[in-house]
Design a protein around this motif. Structure first.
Motif, PDB file in Angstrom:
ATOM      1  N   PHE A  50       5.622  15.613   2.453  1.00 41.66           N
ATOM      2  CA  PHE A  50       5.962  14.778   1.300  1.00 41.66           C
ATOM      3  C   PHE A  50       7.473  14.767   1.064  1.00 41.66           C
ATOM      4  N   LYS A  51       8.119  15.854   1.483  1.00 41.73           N
ATOM      5  CA  LYS A  51       9.582  15.889   1.395  1.00 41.73           C
ATOM      6  C   LYS A  51      10.211  15.060   2.520  1.00 41.73           C
ATOM      7  N   THR A  52       9.571  15.118   3.667  1.00 43.80           N
ATOM      8  CA  THR A  52      10.076  14.348   4.807  1.00 43.80           C
ATOM      9  C   THR A  52       9.878  12.860   4.599  1.00 43.80           C
ATOM     10  N   TYR A  53       8.728  12.511   4.026  1.00 44.94           N
ATOM     11  CA  TYR A  53       8.406  11.095   3.804  1.00 44.94           C
ATOM     12  C   TYR A  53       8.105  10.874   2.315  1.00 44.94           C
ATOM     13  N   PRO A  54       9.123  10.643   1.495  1.00 39.46           N
ATOM     14  CA  PRO A  54       8.933  10.429   0.041  1.00 39.46           C
ATOM     15  C   PRO A  54       8.008   9.258  -0.279  1.00 39.46           C
ATOM     16  N   LEU A  55       7.840   8.343   0.682  1.00 37.09           N
ATOM     17  CA  LEU A  55       6.949   7.207   0.452  1.00 37.09           C
ATOM     18  C   LEU A  55       5.524   7.686   0.176  1.00 37.09           C
ATOM     19  N   LEU A  56       5.145   8.828   0.744  1.00 41.58           N
ATOM     20  CA  LEU A  56       3.817   9.382   0.496  1.00 41.58           C
ATOM     21  C   LEU A  56       3.631   9.703  -0.988  1.00 41.58           C
ATOM     22  N   THR A  57       4.633  10.305  -1.584  1.00 46.69           N
ATOM     23  CA  THR A  57       4.576  10.638  -3.006  1.00 46.69           C
ATOM     24  C   THR A  57       4.502   9.381  -3.854  1.00 46.69           C
ATOM     25  N   THR A  58       5.314   8.392  -3.487  1.00 45.06           N
ATOM     26  CA  THR A  58       5.317   7.122  -4.228  1.00 45.06           C
ATOM     27  C   THR A  58       3.949   6.461  -4.187  1.00 45.06           C
ATOM     28  N   MET A  59       3.363   6.402  -2.996  1.00 44.70           N
ATOM     29  CA  MET A  59       2.054   5.760  -2.856  1.00 44.70           C
ATOM     30  C   MET A  59       0.964   6.553  -3.560  1.00 44.70           C
ATOM     31  N   SER A  60       1.054   7.876  -3.513  1.00 43.65           N
ATOM     32  CA  SER A  60       0.055   8.717  -4.168  1.00 43.65           C
ATOM     33  C   SER A  60       0.040   8.478  -5.672  1.00 43.65           C
ATOM     34  N   LYS A  61       1.211   8.400  -6.271  1.00 43.65           N
ATOM     35  CA  LYS A  61       1.306   8.177  -7.711  1.00 43.65           C
ATOM     36  C   LYS A  61       0.875   6.769  -8.082  1.00 43.65           C
ATOM     37  N   LEU A  62       1.264   5.801  -7.270  1.00 45.44           N
ATOM     38  CA  LEU A  62       0.952   4.419  -7.593  1.00 45.44           C
ATOM     39  C   LEU A  62      -0.544   4.146  -7.503  1.00 45.44           C
ATOM     40  N   ARG A  63      -1.189   4.637  -6.446  1.00 49.08           N
ATOM     41  CA  ARG A  63      -2.626   4.366  -6.302  1.00 49.08           C
ATOM     42  C   ARG A  63      -3.408   5.021  -7.436  1.00 49.08           C
ATOM     43  N   ALA A  64      -2.985   6.214  -7.856  1.00 48.96           N
ATOM     44  CA  ALA A  64      -3.668   6.898  -8.962  1.00 48.96           C
ATOM     45  C   ALA A  64      -3.535   6.100 -10.253  1.00 48.96           C
ATOM     46  N   ALA A  65      -2.341   5.590 -10.518  1.00 48.13           N
ATOM     47  CA  ALA A  65      -2.107   4.807 -11.730  1.00 48.13           C
ATOM     48  C   ALA A  65      -2.917   3.517 -11.724  1.00 48.13           C
ATOM     49  N   ARG A  66      -3.022   2.877 -10.573  1.00 49.76           N
ATOM     50  CA  ARG A  66      -3.726   1.597 -10.511  1.00 49.76           C
ATOM     51  C   ARG A  66      -5.245   1.766 -10.540  1.00 49.76           C
ATOM     52  N   PHE A  67      -5.753   2.846  -9.979  1.00 54.72           N
ATOM     53  CA  PHE A  67      -7.179   3.128 -10.133  1.00 54.72           C
ATOM     54  C   PHE A  67      -7.498   3.416 -11.601  1.00 54.72           C
ATOM     55  N   THR A  68      -6.607   4.137 -12.261  1.00 54.82           N
ATOM     56  CA  THR A  68      -6.781   4.431 -13.684  1.00 54.82           C
ATOM     57  C   THR A  68      -6.758   3.145 -14.506  1.00 54.82           C
ATOM     58  N   ALA A  69      -5.824   2.253 -14.186  1.00 60.76           N
ATOM     59  CA  ALA A  69      -5.712   0.984 -14.904  1.00 60.76           C
ATOM     60  C   ALA A  69      -6.966   0.138 -14.728  1.00 60.76           C
TER      61      ALA A  69
END
Length: 204
Positions: free
Chosen positions: A6-25
């Motif tokens: 996740f440190k090597t590829y910050p995009l993983l963190t971004t996608m993880s947070k975004l998908r969680a927020a959109r499933f919640t929405a």
């Protein structure tokens, strides 16, 4: 074990947070629409009951009949207003878009995460992060709606935790967004009606 990816590829963190927020929405919007629909049904029943009630209770005072008639008119107005809200509401469509978008992000997230883990055991595996970022951008552009800040805060609280005070505030705001107006629509009319009748009886 693989936290460093996740440190090597910050995009993983971004996608993880975004998908969680959109499933919640998506879940929030679905429940919100269902509860508003229930409120509309209950309000319609109130309006019908108030309209026909005087026909079954012929011995009630004329002032009570006037209150029932007035309450029937008010209920009918709210039924029309709530019907128009549901007719023009984008909650279901928005929820569907956000859910589908979250699934697409999840697929991309799982693909990048799998290749990142594989790369640790097989260094020959190459990852074109620019390509993943481009695909992620296209997925984002394909969704015309965005989640609310409340959805992001709730998903972060669920996944990462929060202090009790902040957690209570987020849960309270989430509950109010989904259930506040429907509960008012279901509970308030009979209470207000009973109060008006009680006041009228006391005055007489």
């Amino acid at each position: 074990m693989y936290d460093d990816i996740f440190k090597t590829y910050p995009l993983l963190t971004t996608m993880s947070k975004l998908r969680a927020a959109r499933f919640t929405a998506s879940e929030r919007l679905g429940k919100k629409y269902r509860w508003h629909s229930i409120a509309l049904v209950v309000f319609s029943i109130y309006a019908i009951a108030l309209t026909i009630a005087p026909n079954f209770f012929t011995n009630i005072d004329e002032s009570i009949k006037s209150i029932l008639s007035y309450a029937s008119v008010v209920s009918s107005v709210f039924v029309v207003a709530l019907s128009m809200y549901l007719a023009f509401s984008e909650d279901i469509v928005r929820g569907k878009y956000l859910h589908d978008n979250a699934k697409q992000v999840t697929n991309l997230y799982q693909e990048l995460k799998t290749r990142s883990i594989l790369q640790k055991t097989k260094p020959k595996v190459k990852i074109n992060i620019v390509d993943y970022e481009s695909r992620y951008a296209r997925i984002m552009d394909s969704c015309p709606y965005n989640h609310d800040i409340l959805d992001y805060e709730f998903s972060m609280m669920t996944n990462e935790g929060a202090d009790s005070c902040k957690s209570f505030g987020i849960k309270f705001r989430m509950s109010m967004d989904k259930y506040a107006w429907p509960l008012v629509a279901i509970i308030a009319p009979p209470i207000v009606l009973m109060i008006c009748i009680a006041i009228n009886l006391n005055m007489n």
